[in-house]
Scaffold this active site. Structure first.
Site, PDB file in Angstrom:
ATOM      1  N   CYS B 153     -19.473 -80.576  15.468  1.00 15.38           N
ATOM      2  CA  CYS B 153     -20.212 -81.123  16.610  1.00 15.38           C
ATOM      3  C   CYS B 153     -21.509 -81.795  16.173  1.00 15.38           C
ATOM      4  O   CYS B 153     -21.996 -82.714  16.819  1.00 15.38           O
ATOM      5  CB  CYS B 153     -20.462 -80.054  17.669  1.00 15.38           C
ATOM      6  SG  CYS B 153     -21.279 -78.573  17.098  1.00 15.38           S
ATOM      7  N   VAL B 157     -22.589 -85.338  17.578  1.00 14.41           N
ATOM      8  CA  VAL B 157     -23.768 -85.537  18.427  1.00 14.41           C
ATOM      9  C   VAL B 157     -24.622 -86.687  17.885  1.00 14.41           C
ATOM     10  O   VAL B 157     -25.142 -87.505  18.638  1.00 14.41           O
ATOM     11  CB  VAL B 157     -24.602 -84.240  18.554  1.00 14.41           C
ATOM     12  CG1 VAL B 157     -25.926 -84.513  19.250  1.00 14.41           C
ATOM     13  CG2 VAL B 157     -23.815 -83.184  19.329  1.00 14.41           C
TER      14      VAL B 157
END
Lengths: 500, 519
Positions: B153, B157
């Protein structure tokens, strides 16, 4: 078992140096240069191990390290049993660390204690885009409603939190106020911070300082009468019950343990610790920060100790006793004497089966050095060791108090290096983690997990040493290791092969 | 002092002795600021009530004990099913430590995977340099045939572009220009591990079929008679894939198993560590484009992958983790229909043996109520099997189940009189399941290792079928697919049922009149 065993120290050193050169050859030049600084052969009399440490892992090499979240949620905060620790972000981090570390505790799980549960904000794309603060606030409300006996909440930040600019401190403060001063601790332990678990330990320690110690009202009524013999166990995570088999010794010698950090610990114990007369520190790496802080702010001395194996236990009991009066000093001697027959029996039983066996270690915080004495009590020799996330002060302690001349030292070892080292040195036992376990067992090398005690334990204290000795024996002397080779395949004498 | 050298007590027994019990009681009383035991008891009872269930089901934000993991785990699962392939996860390194541990705890096997080890500077400047150095190191050290890149992630991001990064890395010489580096973006905050499996499968097939990210001509499909088989994210992959290969061999079906991790997660202990073993060859992966059909055993693991195959002109068929007689019938008949190969007598006899076993034992299962949780396809497969055993899958729960999945489960309930009182719970977690088990009790619970907490709290006996299973060994080596697999599942369920009957009838002179030796 070791076919390459040699007793000449110069020969060993030369072999180990050649081995380091050999493994470095696989790397591109730039990486070889970087990795060379992490590998060394111990020279007697040196004040450290001559390796660089606590610096970034090289991309793509298969480091064994974890992250800051693992250091905070997984190590320091997770075991505090009466608080709810929210894995704040996507679902995975909390899932993979759910109940995996065997931090034993007593309590009614889901009602007044929560260690083996996975609480998460389970971030979705919209939380990344619009921010997760509102969701976090709502999660806290829902926790209050469904788990009313929780004594506090921590917010364990996963990677996205710091990247999307969430203000978890503001949410925590607001909710703490709304819930009448409830302890709510925001922890900035996003996984990309620092280079390993280590910064997560530090951040978690600082969070206890700022959000637990500094929030205790000056006029708060004490929960118990203090005594001159109050101590706190710092840096024992009660894996398989380690802190319990340690606590019992401290109490038998006349001390009173007012807090356990953090295995089987509670918020009340954290809050009471500034009243301790001495902090006894087992895992220096993960909790030296808060120990130093308590020394500076509250004048509490701290004392490192080692409860692996009877030699180090006796040494440690005497060292701890030296901070107290004769009553405690006598207590320490009494405890040592009480367990001597047990230790004699354990060593009489297992040492003959383990004498001269060699061990290679690669573990986390304190174990790459702390367990060496326990192996030596059994007549075994540690021929290689290294830290996943140690700093230079760990390597100093290792060099000054533990390892022998010629020991192979490997910091933040890569999968490739570790396999090659074991293949060439052919130890009788490897002690490392779950990711390493099956690699070495496939190679036919006995193995024990030295993070989780391979689901056994405790290993701390006198009671723990009996288990430690039994486990090392059952690993090394299991009949299965004689069967790894296919008998009808005429292969040259024992060669352990790493993957090519 | 309870410890002794002759009979070493470990944590199971050591702490039950009076010394430790007293010590722990004093610790609690003096230092833990414990709640009033009566209050603990009151809350414990309250948490069993319909009132609590209502509050519990009203949760909108909090997830407690979910039965799902994140995309990158599925990405790694898919990648290691290809020959000589190392998964390369672009992002924070701690994630990779977690995936490797998770798989090793389930399969009791090594699990190799590398990370680009991004830290704070990469968060600010992007992870391009980590990719360049990381690919070069992985290539040099571990000599893979392919490096399959996915993301955590963190990388998602900050918006790292895998296609551009890999291209640049190749230009910088990290790996040869023609070295296979398929990739997939696998954000942890979208879907679950089954989504990650799907994305990586699609990424790898696209790489080989559609011109290797613009560096090679797209393959022109020349249809042949082979079929492609995709198992999906499956804790039983070792036993299942081997069983499927056997079934295809018996039928004379020429099939390409896309993502075959049956060897890499079941290597022998013979003195050699095999970082790579078996797996779908890269050549077969490329040639899979020519297949006449692609079959998936798990619809919800392969939504995008099957769409890709369909776009390449394949017939596609999706199953839902078929377990038992009818589901296996359907699977084999579909394979037969697509390939034109008859189902041989040998399999008809295997079928007959499974039917025979069910007939022998169904009296013990008929009418029993079960709760099931797990991945969406597994839930469907097990629920269908229970229905054909005359049992009731009363609660069926998938944390990563969608509305469409729930409708499919409901349709399954509707197809059988035994489904009349059954309910499906998409998107719920194991804390919801706890309320269900208290307020609408069932006879048995089927799920993964985490279900043991539900067994402890609610007293519902747990039958371990699912992923992960950490606390029982080797079941992943046995298939749950095919008639043989159905037999394994049947026996697993029966063993628990009989153990429970014995456990409940073993008090001398009270209940042991029913402690029968023949059941």
């Amino acid at each position: 078992m070791s076919v390459t065993k040699t007793h000449d120290i110069a020969e060993i050193k030369a072999r180990n140096r050649a081995l380091i050169q050999e493994v470095l050859e696989v790397y591109p030049e730039k990486t070889a240069k970087r990795r060379a600084k992490h590998l060394n052969v111990q020279e007697a009399g040196k004040s450290d191990c001559g390796v660089k440490s606590n610096i970034k892992s090289v991309p793509g090499v298969m480091t064994i390290r974890g992250c800051a979240y693992a250091g905070s949620k997984g190590v320091v905060w997770g075991p505090i049993k009466d608080m709810i620790h929210i894995s704040h972000g996507p679902v995975g981090c909390g899932q993979y660390s759910w109940a995996a570390r065997r931090n034993y505790y007593i309590g009614t799980t889901g009602i007044d204690t929560f260690v083996t549960m996975q609480f998460t904000t389970d971030f979705q794309e919209k939380d990344i885009v619009f921010g997760g603060d509102k969701k976090l606030a709502k999660v806290m409300d829902e926790i209050q409603e469904l788990f009313p006996l929780n004594n506090g909440i921590t917010v364990q930040s996963e990677c996205p939190i710091g990247l999307i600019g969430d203000d978890i401190e503001a949410v925590s403060k607001a909710k703490s106020k709304e819930y009448e001063g409830k302890t709510i601790v925001p922890v900035r332990c996003e996984g990309f911070r620092g280079v390993s678990q280590s910064l997560g330990h530090h951040i978690a320690n600082d969070a206890i300082r700022d959000w637990v110690f500094d929030k205790i009202p000056a006029d708060a009524a004490p929960r118990f009468e203090t005594t001159p013999y109050d101590v706190a166990i710092i840096g024992d995570y009660n894996i398989g019950g380690d802190a319990w088999s340690s606590r019992i010794l401290l109490e038998e010698m006349g001390l009173r343990v007012i807090a356990q950090w953090s295995g089987d610990g509670s918020l009340a114990e954290l809050e009471a610790t500034p009243k301790a007369k001495l902090n006894v520190l087992h895992c220096y790496r993960s909790m030296n920060y808060i120990s130093r802080h308590m020394e500076e702010k509250y004048g509490i001395p701290w004392c490192e100790y080692n409860f692996f194996g009877p030699s180090k236990i006796a040494e440690s009991l005497r060292k701890i006793a030296s901070y107290f009066d004769d009553k405690i000093k006598e207590g320490a001697e009494r405890v040592i004497a009480k367990y001597q027959p047990l230790m004699d029996a354990v060593i009489a039983k297992y040492r003959p089966r383990l004498e001269g066996k060699t061990v290679m270690l690669f573990v986390g915080g304190l174990r790459p050095r702390h367990v060496i004495g326990a192996y030596e009590d059994l007549g075994m020799e540690v021929v290689g060791t290294g830290y996943e996330f140690g700093h230079n002060d760990d390597y100093q302690r290792t060099a000054q108090h533990y390892v022998k001349d010629g020991t192979l030292i490997y910091d933040d070892v890569t999968g490739y290096e570790f396999e090659k080292f074991v293949e060439k040195i052919q130890p009788d036992l490897v002690g490392s983690g779950i990711k390493e376990k099956y690699v070495f067992q496939k190679m036919g090398v006995p193995f024990r997990q030295m993070h989780s005690w391979d689901y056994s334990g405790p290993y701390h204290g006198y009671d723990g040493f009996a288990i430690f000795a039994r486990d090392m024996d059952m690993a090394i002397n299991a009949p299965i290791w004689k069967m790894a080779k296919t008998p009808w395949k005429n292969v040259p004498e024992q060669t352990l092969l790493a993957a090519e | 002092m309870p410890q002794n050298a002759d009979h070493v007590l470990d944590h199971l027994e050591l702490f039950r002795g009076p010394e430790y019990q007293q010590m722990l009681a004093e610790k609690k009383r003096l230092f833990e600021n414990p709640k009033d035991p009566a209050e603990v008891e009151r809350i414990r009872e309250w948490a069993k009530t319909p009132e609590y269930r209502e509050k519990n089901f009203a949760r909108e934000a909090l997830t407690v004990n979910p039965a799902k993991a994140c995309q990158p785990l599925g990405a790694v699962f898919a990648a290691v099913g290809f020959e000589g392939t190392i998964p390369f996860v672009h992002g924070s390194q701690g994630c990779v430590a977690y995936y490797r541990s998770h798989f090793s705890r389930h399969f009791k096997e090594p699990s190799s995977c590398v990370s680009s080890s991004m830290t704070e500077d990469a968060a600010v400047f992007g992870g391009l340099n980590n990719m360049i150095d990381g690919l070069a190191n992985t290539y040099a050290m571990y000599k893979p045939k392919m490096i399959a890149v996915s993301t955590t992630c963190m990388a998602e991001v900050i918006g790292d572009d895998l296609n551009a990064f890999i291209k640049t890395s190749k230009e910088k010489g990290s790996v040869p220009a023609d070295f296979d580096v398929p990739f997939a973006h696998t954000p942890a905050f979208v879907g679950s591990h089954i989504t990650g499996y799907d994305n990586v499968m699609k990424g790898i097939l696209e790489h080989f079929w559609d011109g290797k990210a613009g560096t090679a001509p797209k393959l022109e499909r020349q249809p042949n008679e082979k079929i492609n088989f995709i198992g999906g994210f499956d804790g039983y992959t070792v036993g299942n894939i081997r069983e499927i290969k056997r079934l295809f061999q018996v039928m004379g079906v020429e099939a390409t198993i896309l993502c075959d991790n049956s060897d890499v997660w079941d290597t022998p202990t013979d003195g050699e560590f095999r970082m790579y073993d078996g797996g779908t060859t890269l050549e077969d992966t490329a040639n899979a484009v020519h297949a006449k059909a692609t079959i998936s055993m798990q619809e919800y693991c392969t939504e995008k992958t099957l769409a890709l195959a369909a776009n390449h002109g394949h017939q596609v068929a999706a199953f839902n983790h078929p377990v038992g007689v009818t589901s296996t019938d359907r699977f084999l008949m579909e394979v037969s229909r697509i390939t034109g190969k008859a189902i041989p007598e040998e399999l008809a006899r295997e079928r007959g043996r499974l039917v025979d076993a069910i007939a022998d034992s169904s009296a013990h299962i008929h009418g029993k109520k079960f709760a099931i949780y797990g991945d969406p396809d597994l839930c469907l497969g097990l629920a269908a099997f229970l229905l054909e055993l005359g049992a009731e899958p009363t609660h069926v729960l998938a944390t990563n189940g969608s509305k469409a999945w729930a409708e499919k489960v409901q349709a399954l309930f509707n197809s059988s009189p035994f489904g009349a009182n059954c309910h499906v719970y998409p998107g719920k977690d194991l804390w919801h399941m706890r309320s269900l088990l208290f307020t609408e009790p069932v006879d048995f619970l089927i799920g993964n290792t985490y279900g043991k907490y539900l067994e402890r709290d609610t007293g519902t006996p747990l039958i371990r079928i699912g992923f992960p299973v950490f606390d029982r060994h080797h079941h992943h080596r046995y298939p749950v697919w095919g008639y043989q697999g159905g037999l394994n599942v049947l026996v697993t369920i029966l063993d628990k049922i009989f153990d429970e009957i014995d456990k409940n009838t073993n008090v001398p002179s009270k209940t042991d009149y029913s402690f029968d030796i023949i059941r």
